[in-house]
Design a protein around this motif. Structure first.
Motif, mmCIF file in Angstrom:
data_model
loop_
_atom_site.group_PDB
_atom_site.id
_atom_site.type_symbol
_atom_site.label_atom_id
_atom_site.label_comp_id
_atom_site.label_asym_id
_atom_site.label_seq_id
_atom_site.Cartn_x
_atom_site.Cartn_y
_atom_site.Cartn_z
ATOM 1 N N HIS A 119 42.576 33.520 30.875
ATOM 2 C CA HIS A 119 43.772 32.856 30.352
ATOM 3 C C HIS A 119 43.834 32.834 28.829
ATOM 4 C CE1 HIS A 119 45.374 31.454 34.174
ATOM 5 N NE2 HIS A 119 44.168 31.055 34.522
ATOM 6 N N GLU A 120 42.705 32.959 28.153
ATOM 7 C CA GLU A 120 42.709 32.874 26.700
ATOM 8 C C GLU A 120 42.118 34.105 26.025
ATOM 9 O OE1 GLU A 120 44.130 30.638 24.871
ATOM 10 O OE2 GLU A 120 44.762 29.341 26.515
ATOM 11 N N SER A 250 49.802 35.473 26.512
ATOM 12 C CA SER A 250 49.050 34.277 26.920
ATOM 13 C C SER A 250 49.638 33.688 28.198
ATOM 14 C CB SER A 250 49.073 33.232 25.805
ATOM 15 O OG SER A 250 50.392 32.739 25.608
ATOM 16 N N SER A 251 48.833 32.946 28.911
ATOM 17 C CA SER A 251 49.264 32.392 30.192
ATOM 18 C C SER A 251 50.373 31.355 30.030
ATOM 19 C CB SER A 251 48.062 31.769 30.921
ATOM 20 O OG SER A 251 47.112 32.761 31.245
ATOM 21 N N LEU A 276 50.770 35.783 36.178
ATOM 22 C CA LEU A 276 50.157 34.462 36.093
ATOM 23 C C LEU A 276 49.367 34.140 37.360
ATOM 24 C CD1 LEU A 276 49.811 31.775 34.603
ATOM 25 C CD2 LEU A 276 51.959 31.014 35.634
ATOM 26 N N ARG A 279 46.115 35.997 37.424
ATOM 27 C CA ARG A 279 45.083 35.368 36.596
ATOM 28 C C ARG A 279 44.517 34.120 37.261
ATOM 29 N NH1 ARG A 279 47.615 35.696 30.437
ATOM 30 N NH2 ARG A 279 48.135 37.928 30.488
#
Length: 376
Positions: A119-120, A250-251, A276, A279
């Motif tokens: 996520h990052e 980014s998420s 999303l 992930r």
């Protein structure tokens, strides 16, 4: 946390660290060698190679962690069995479900690591890598332009520059373009500049001529210009950053993607939500893989030859789980409305784990206990 849980968890984390380090090193070195050959061949420094390999590291770690967790559980349980510690635990009354509890905690710890990565760190590293690749590509374009010699950066293109001034001006430039099958063009100019753009570097020539020879009738057309822009990046095949990939986003932006982001990716909200969910589903594979390993190992009894049969079963189960994951990914890429299929491999894995642990628990009950339970 019970002493047994702490003991097993410490064993798993130590072995997991070793396997993760080895697997990441293998993947990373393999990637680094490919980047080294390519970037050094393009005239880049060792620092650029190190930067590129470092930017690929988060994605490599995210891919390796579930496999490292699986291997750590297999190795730890097999070693505990070989040293008779597992037999002692089971004789003391520890059921397969009880022994799986620290493994589940271990899997959740690995899943937390993966959450941070997918996520990052991975989106940020991919976005930076794409940006640096574009910059390096334009640097390579400029490197082909050297003064006082004929350069052929690609087939059909020849460039000659008499001098490059301190201000970066290309003085008395000659450019021969023979890429077309129907014509050949010679550009000459008193001076030129290389101008970066979103579509790649441009060569802006001033006070020159363009002589075009048409091969069909061998006619020559002469054009004089005060300024002329030539697509240098397209001519030598420089990489141009096109649409933004979802894996660079980014998420948080995937939850409600703004219109400008949809325009940059050339995609839809459904595809953003699919990314999303992908992930969110990836970290689930870490605890499922760890539990899959312990469940398969619990199916066997003590043997001085080791639990190699159970290890083979665990590996086959993991291969099947990843195959199912690949099928689910292919189906969702074809139709984003099927995003729920991304969670199917984890659900199937948990069902297998529950069935295997239940079966192992029934097998380990003594005949007396079984008879007593039947009489009751």
């Amino acid at each position: 946390m019970k002493r047994l849980d702490r003991y097993l968890l410490s064993q798993l984390m130590a072995i997991f660290g070793f396997f993760a380090l080895v697997l990441v090193s293998v993947y990373w070195v393999n990637r680094a060698v490919l980047l080294f050959d390519k970037l050094i061949g393009d005239g880049q420094t060792a620092w650029v190679v190190l930067e590129f390999t470092a930017l690929t590291l988060p994605n490599v770690i995210a891919l390796v962690l579930p496999v490292a967790a699986f291997a750590a559980v297999l190795y730890a349980i097999n070693r505990l069995s070989g040293e008779s510690e597992l037999v002692v635990m089971q004789a003391a009354g520890a059921s397969p479900w009880r022994l799986a509890r620290p493994v589940a905690i271990f899997g959740l710890i690995v899943a937390a690591m993966m959450l941070v990565l997918v996520h990052e760190l991975v989106p940020a590293s991919r976005a930076r890598l794409a940006e640096r690749q574009e910059q390096v590509s334009q640097d390579v374009t400029a490197r082909f332009l050297t003064e006082g010699s004929f350069q052929s950066p690609t087939e059909g293109i020849t460039v000659y520059i008499r001098e490059i001034s301190d201000q970066g001006e290309l003085l008395d430039i000659f450019l021969f373009d023979a890429r077309s099958s129907t014509s050949e063009t010679i550009y000459t100019a008193e001076k030129a500049l290389i101008v970066p753009s979103d579509a790649g570097p441009k060569l802006v020539m001033f006070d020159g001529t363009a002589q075009t020879l048409r091969k069909s009738d061998t006619s020559l057309a002469l054009t004089r210009f005060a300024d002329f822009t030539y697509d240098l990046g397209g001519a030598i095949g420089a990489k141009v950053r096109g649409r933004v990939d979802w894996d660079e986003v980014s998420s948080l932006d995937l939850i409600a993607p703004p219109p400008e982001l949809l325009a940059a990716t050339g995609s839809t909200v459904a595809v953003a939500h699919l990314e999303l969910n992908d992930r969110l589903a990836q970290p689930l594979m870490a605890p499922v893989s760890a539990l899959l390993a312990v469940a398969a190992m619990m199916l066997g009894r003590f043997s001085r030859l080791g639990l190699w049969r159970q290890m083979v079963l665990a590996v086959l189960a993991l291969i099947g789980l990843h195959s199912l994951s690949n099928v689910a990914t292919s189906m969702t890429r074809a139709d984003p409305a099927l995003w729920a299929l991304l969670y199917m491999p984890a659900a199937v894995g948990l069902i297998f784990v529950a069935a295997a642990l239940s079966w192992a628990g029934r097998r380990r009950k003594s005949p007396a206990v079984t008879a007593a339970e039947g009489a009751a």
